[in-house]
Design an enzyme around this catalytic site. Structure first.
Site, mmCIF file in Angstrom:
data_model
loop_
_atom_site.group_PDB
_atom_site.id
_atom_site.type_symbol
_atom_site.label_atom_id
_atom_site.label_comp_id
_atom_site.label_asym_id
_atom_site.label_seq_id
_atom_site.Cartn_x
_atom_site.Cartn_y
_atom_site.Cartn_z
ATOM 1 N N ASN A 4 -7.330 -1.971 5.558
ATOM 2 C CA ASN A 4 -7.055 -2.755 6.765
ATOM 3 C C ASN A 4 -5.565 -2.938 7.036
ATOM 4 O O ASN A 4 -5.178 -3.157 8.183
ATOM 5 C CB ASN A 4 -7.756 -4.117 6.604
ATOM 6 C CG ASN A 4 -7.370 -5.099 7.675
ATOM 7 O OD1 ASN A 4 -7.869 -5.048 8.793
ATOM 8 N ND2 ASN A 4 -6.461 -6.019 7.340
ATOM 9 N N SER A 26 -7.943 2.321 15.541
ATOM 10 C CA SER A 26 -7.582 1.520 16.725
ATOM 11 C C SER A 26 -7.950 2.337 17.948
ATOM 12 O O SER A 26 -7.904 3.585 17.898
ATOM 13 C CB SER A 26 -6.082 1.243 16.719
ATOM 14 O OG SER A 26 -5.658 0.818 18.005
ATOM 15 N N TYR A 36 2.065 4.956 15.922
ATOM 16 C CA TYR A 36 0.834 4.200 15.619
ATOM 17 C C TYR A 36 -0.412 5.027 15.996
ATOM 18 O O TYR A 36 -1.371 5.122 15.223
ATOM 19 C CB TYR A 36 0.882 2.886 16.397
ATOM 20 C CG TYR A 36 -0.228 1.915 16.104
ATOM 21 C CD1 TYR A 36 -0.285 1.223 14.891
ATOM 22 C CD2 TYR A 36 -1.214 1.656 17.051
ATOM 23 C CE1 TYR A 36 -1.296 0.308 14.641
ATOM 24 C CE2 TYR A 36 -2.224 0.739 16.806
ATOM 25 C CZ TYR A 36 -2.263 0.063 15.599
ATOM 26 O OH TYR A 36 -3.269 -0.846 15.352
ATOM 27 N N ALA A 37 -0.368 5.650 17.188
ATOM 28 C CA ALA A 37 -1.509 6.454 17.646
ATOM 29 C C ALA A 37 -1.779 7.601 16.674
ATOM 30 O O ALA A 37 -2.940 7.894 16.348
ATOM 31 C CB ALA A 37 -1.236 7.007 19.043
ATOM 32 N N ALA A 38 -0.700 8.228 16.179
ATOM 33 C CA ALA A 38 -0.870 9.352 15.250
ATOM 34 C C ALA A 38 -1.573 8.889 13.976
ATOM 35 O O ALA A 38 -2.470 9.562 13.456
ATOM 36 C CB ALA A 38 0.496 9.957 14.913
ATOM 37 N N ILE A 50 -7.120 -7.496 19.530
ATOM 38 C CA ILE A 50 -7.655 -8.620 18.763
ATOM 39 C C ILE A 50 -6.536 -9.643 18.573
ATOM 40 O O ILE A 50 -5.385 -9.260 18.273
ATOM 41 C CB ILE A 50 -8.157 -8.133 17.372
ATOM 42 C CG1 ILE A 50 -9.116 -6.922 17.507
ATOM 43 C CG2 ILE A 50 -8.806 -9.267 16.586
ATOM 44 C CD1 ILE A 50 -10.418 -7.165 18.220
ATOM 45 N N LYS A 67 -3.534 6.223 13.614
ATOM 46 C CA LYS A 67 -4.895 5.723 13.839
ATOM 47 C C LYS A 67 -5.867 6.852 14.189
ATOM 48 O O LYS A 67 -7.059 6.759 13.901
ATOM 49 C CB LYS A 67 -4.885 4.618 14.903
ATOM 50 C CG LYS A 67 -4.123 3.364 14.447
ATOM 51 C CD LYS A 67 -4.700 2.781 13.162
ATOM 52 C CE LYS A 67 -4.037 1.501 12.723
ATOM 53 N NZ LYS A 67 -4.638 0.924 11.507
ATOM 54 N N VAL A 82 0.816 -1.229 0.000
ATOM 55 C CA VAL A 82 0.000 0.000 0.000
ATOM 56 C C VAL A 82 0.849 1.279 0.000
ATOM 57 O O VAL A 82 0.339 2.351 -0.307
ATOM 58 C CB VAL A 82 -1.018 0.034 1.173
ATOM 59 C CG1 VAL A 82 -2.036 -1.081 1.033
ATOM 60 C CG2 VAL A 82 -0.323 -0.008 2.533
HETATM 61 N N1 NAD Z 1 -4.939 -6.912 16.269
HETATM 62 C C1 NAD Z 1 -5.211 -5.855 17.026
HETATM 63 O O1 NAD Z 1 -5.176 -5.917 18.267
HETATM 64 C C2 NAD Z 1 -5.604 -4.540 16.392
HETATM 65 C C3 NAD Z 1 -6.135 -3.538 17.201
HETATM 66 C C4 NAD Z 1 -6.502 -2.328 16.635
HETATM 67 C C5 NAD Z 1 -6.339 -2.115 15.275
HETATM 68 N N2 NAD Z 1 -5.813 -3.106 14.515
HETATM 69 C C6 NAD Z 1 -5.643 -2.824 13.088
HETATM 70 O O2 NAD Z 1 -6.263 -3.829 12.328
HETATM 71 C C7 NAD Z 1 -5.591 -3.959 11.072
HETATM 72 C C8 NAD Z 1 -5.242 -5.408 10.839
HETATM 73 O O3 NAD Z 1 -4.339 -5.817 11.852
HETATM 74 P P1 NAD Z 1 -4.063 -7.339 12.234
HETATM 75 O O4 NAD Z 1 -4.080 -7.403 13.708
HETATM 76 O O5 NAD Z 1 -4.923 -8.249 11.442
HETATM 77 O O6 NAD Z 1 -2.525 -7.423 11.775
HETATM 78 P P2 NAD Z 1 -1.698 -8.621 11.096
HETATM 79 O O7 NAD Z 1 -0.284 -8.263 11.338
HETATM 80 O O8 NAD Z 1 -2.190 -9.951 11.534
HETATM 81 O O9 NAD Z 1 -2.045 -8.444 9.545
HETATM 82 C C9 NAD Z 1 -1.676 -7.298 8.843
HETATM 83 C C10 NAD Z 1 -1.479 -7.658 7.393
HETATM 84 O O10 NAD Z 1 -1.137 -6.457 6.702
HETATM 85 C C11 NAD Z 1 -0.111 -6.768 5.776
HETATM 86 N N3 NAD Z 1 0.653 -5.559 5.467
HETATM 87 C C12 NAD Z 1 1.514 -4.899 6.270
HETATM 88 N N4 NAD Z 1 2.064 -3.878 5.597
HETATM 89 C C13 NAD Z 1 1.529 -3.887 4.348
HETATM 90 C C14 NAD Z 1 1.707 -3.096 3.190
HETATM 91 N N5 NAD Z 1 2.590 -2.084 3.162
HETATM 92 N N6 NAD Z 1 0.968 -3.374 2.098
HETATM 93 C C15 NAD Z 1 0.108 -4.410 2.087
HETATM 94 N N7 NAD Z 1 -0.082 -5.223 3.144
HETATM 95 C C16 NAD Z 1 0.617 -4.964 4.263
HETATM 96 C C17 NAD Z 1 0.750 -7.820 6.472
HETATM 97 O O11 NAD Z 1 1.529 -8.564 5.552
HETATM 98 C C18 NAD Z 1 -0.340 -8.663 7.151
HETATM 99 O O12 NAD Z 1 -0.780 -9.710 6.309
HETATM 100 C C19 NAD Z 1 -4.375 -3.031 11.161
HETATM 101 O O13 NAD Z 1 -4.666 -1.801 10.538
HETATM 102 C C20 NAD Z 1 -4.199 -2.810 12.646
HETATM 103 O O14 NAD Z 1 -3.546 -1.605 12.958
HETATM 104 C C21 NAD Z 1 -5.446 -4.312 15.023
#
Ligand code: NAD
Length: 246
Positions: free
Chosen positions: A89, A141, A154-156, A187, A158, A63
């Protein structure tokens, strides 16, 4: 089937919440476009969804690299002639306190979480505008709302995603495109791999449901926002955190 024949692009969908969402969307009748910078895992995800009877295609997309986003969107348009949903995502963390944060880690998180959402939305929105319909879902988040120790970068991003959501909801709403944000709590995915067990216990205790969430519980909310059931939901930020902030 709430998403029958809808074409739904989900970034970062080789793993975690994105993968659960690609599965959920396909089970609701959508064609899931599995986009990830991990090409092999993305292809495995699409293959397994198809083996379960769903429809899915995988694409290598970083991305932060606009050309890969444009190439994917061009191919999806050519192949399927429509894009109904974009889920921004993909996200990463690179944690450090203010004093220790490197410029590389600052830039890396801003580039994926914030600039990545900008690239994907700008490219996809052009196609949605031409059809006069669409749903864009941004992943924020609770850290973006309340802050978190050691997660300034990260906070900035989100918090920024919420600002983008409200801005794009104003700009695109009258053109038939809804833009909303989902705000997950903790999660159970790889993103928590670096969190020490005692910290995870604290997180569970601080949540009124006394547990970590499952990726499917976020995917369910994405699916709602992608569906026509959410036809009057625009500019919303929906927390999926077990009530951690109460
Ligand atoms: N898991 C949590 O506790 C949590 C909490 C709040 C927000 N989130 C948000 O939810 C979203 C998904 O997180 P997750 O927990 O499933 O994470 P994860 O690490 O399990 O999955 C993230 C995916 O994004 C892909 N990715 C990373 N950089 C990329 C890039 N430059 N281009 C394309 N793909 C890329 C990774 O390869 C991975 O497959 C994120 O935005 C994360 O910030 C997660």
């Amino acid at each position: 089937m709430r998403l029958l024949d809808k074409v739904c692009i989900i970034t970062g969908s080789a793993n975690g919440i994105g993968l659960a969402s690609a599965r959920k969307f396909s089970s609701e009748g959508a064609v899931s476009i599995v986009c990830d910078r991990d090409k092999e895992l993305a292809e495995n995800a699409a293959v397994s969804i198809r083996a379960e009877g769903g429809r899915a295609y995988s694409y290598f997309v970083d991305v932060t690299d606009r050309q890969t986003v444009e190439a994917m969107v061009y191919d999806v348009q050519t192949r399927l002639h429509r894009i109904d949903t974009l889920v921004n995502n993909a996200g990463i963390t690179k944690d450090a306190r203010l004093i220790n944060m490197t410029e590389e880690d600052w830039d890396a998180v801003i580039n994926v979480n914030l600039k990545g959402a900008f690239h994907c939305t700008q490219v996809v929105a052009k196609h949605m505008l031409a059809r006069g319909t669409g749903s864009i879902i941004n992943t924020s988040s609770i850290t973006g709302v309340y802050g978190n120790f050691g997660q300034g970068n990260y906070a900035a991003t989100k918090a920024g995603v919420i600002g983008l959501t409200k801005t794009w909801a104003r700009e695109l709403g009258s053109k038939g495109i809804r833009v909303n944000a989902v705000v997950p709590g903790s999660i159970a995915t790889h993103i928590l791999d670096t969190v020490p067990p005692e910290q995870l216990d604290k997180i569970k205790n601080g949540c009124w449901l006394k547990r970590i969430g499952q990726p499917e519980e976020v995917a369910n909310v994405y699916a709602f926002l992608a569906s026509d059931e959410a036809s009057y939901v625009n500019g919303a930020t929906i927390e999926v955190s077990g009530g951690v902030s109460l």
